[in-house]
Motif scaffolding. Structure first.
Motif, PDB file in Angstrom:
ATOM      1  N   PRO A  89     -66.274  32.688   3.784  1.00 32.28           N
ATOM      2  CA  PRO A  89     -65.754  34.032   4.069  1.00 32.28           C
ATOM      3  C   PRO A  89     -64.498  34.427   3.293  1.00 32.28           C
ATOM      4  O   PRO A  89     -64.164  35.610   3.227  1.00 32.28           O
ATOM      5  CB  PRO A  89     -65.472  33.979   5.576  1.00 32.28           C
ATOM      6  N   ASP A  90     -63.770  33.461   2.726  1.00 34.31           N
ATOM      7  CA  ASP A  90     -62.567  33.812   1.973  1.00 34.31           C
ATOM      8  C   ASP A  90     -62.321  32.734   0.915  1.00 34.31           C
ATOM      9  O   ASP A  90     -62.926  31.649   0.962  1.00 34.31           O
ATOM     10  CB  ASP A  90     -61.350  33.967   2.899  1.00 34.31           C
ATOM     11  N   PRO A  91     -61.458  33.011  -0.060  1.00 37.35           N
ATOM     12  CA  PRO A  91     -61.279  32.089  -1.190  1.00 37.35           C
ATOM     13  C   PRO A  91     -60.829  30.678  -0.810  1.00 37.35           C
ATOM     14  O   PRO A  91     -61.303  29.701  -1.406  1.00 37.35           O
ATOM     15  CB  PRO A  91     -60.229  32.794  -2.053  1.00 37.35           C
ATOM     16  N   LEU A  92     -59.920  30.548   0.140  1.00 38.77           N
ATOM     17  CA  LEU A  92     -59.469  29.210   0.515  1.00 38.77           C
ATOM     18  C   LEU A  92     -60.587  28.420   1.185  1.00 38.77           C
ATOM     19  O   LEU A  92     -60.781  27.228   0.904  1.00 38.77           O
ATOM     20  CB  LEU A  92     -58.246  29.297   1.437  1.00 38.77           C
ATOM     21  N   GLN A  93     -61.331  29.079   2.059  1.00 37.94           N
ATOM     22  CA  GLN A  93     -62.454  28.388   2.692  1.00 37.94           C
ATOM     23  C   GLN A  93     -63.554  28.089   1.677  1.00 37.94           C
ATOM     24  O   GLN A  93     -64.280  27.097   1.810  1.00 37.94           O
ATOM     25  CB  GLN A  93     -62.998  29.223   3.848  1.00 37.94           C
TER      26      GLN A  93
END
Length: 213
Positions: A89-93
């Protein structure tokens, strides 16, 4: 009247473009069964159900067949890590997910993974294989690039951080498939361990002076 086809008749031949894929698939099966050191053109031909002379029309040597097989292994690794990256869902994940998927690939296909990174093949002699390996690294580089702002790193640091992340996950994967983590990491713990290691790397980067909180 034509007589019905006898069951003893040989099966239809492969189309020209199908035989190399069939031989690579056969070699992959042999590796997955633990016969990596015994993968030869003859063994792959027998496993593929073709004549023992057939492979020489497409592969000049055992090493050439092995290189094509390992290239396909790297492509599978690339597909799996990139799918995990894209689904996050997001860049870090996404960075965490791609690293975890890398380790999971090794756990799912340990024998192939060992040969992919082992000395069985002179990889530098086969551009297609080298390109497939670079594409695997490319997934990590893209994940780091996407998370660059969140990580608080400069654009020029992306490749170095990507290599750091790949080395981290590769080290865990190699230790695991070689059985050196039997007391420290069970199969049930592996995904969580991989996840935690990548998170630790991310936290270390974000806690640097000047990094985004």
């Amino acid at each position: 009247m034509h007589s019905p086809r006898s069951k003893a008749e040989p099966k239809a031949g492969y189309h020209h473009g199908d035989l190399p894929r069939a031989l690579v698939a056969a070699a992959t099966r042999l590796i997955d069964k633990g016969a990596g050191e015994h993968v030869t053109l003859r063994a792959a031909a027998i496993a593929a159900g073709v004549s023992i002379a057939a492979p020489y029309r497409h592969f000049e040597s055992r090493e050439a067949l092995l290189a094509a097989t390992l290239a396909e292994g790297f492509r599978d690794l690339t597909r799996r890590t990139d799918e995990a990256r894209r689904a996050a869902p997001d860049p870090l994940q996404a960075l965490v997910a791609s690293g975890t998927a890398y380790v999971r690939f090794a756990a799912d296909r340990p024998r192939l993974y060992r040969v992919m990174f082992g000395p069985e093949c002179d990889k530098a002699s086969f551009p297609e294989l080298m390109q497939a390996g670079r594409e695997s690294l490319g997934v990590v580089q893209q994940a780091v690039a996407d998370a660059r702002v969140s990580l608080g790193i400069a654009e020029g640091d992306v490749q170095r951080i990507a290599l750091t992340g790949w080395s981290l996950t590769h080290g865990l994967a190699s230790l695991y498939v070689d059985g050196l983590l039997a007391d420290a990491c069970t199969p049930a713990d592996l995904d969580a361990t991989a996840h935690g290691m990548v998170v630790t790397l991310i936290e270390g980067l974000r806690k640097r002076p000047g990094a985004q909180a």
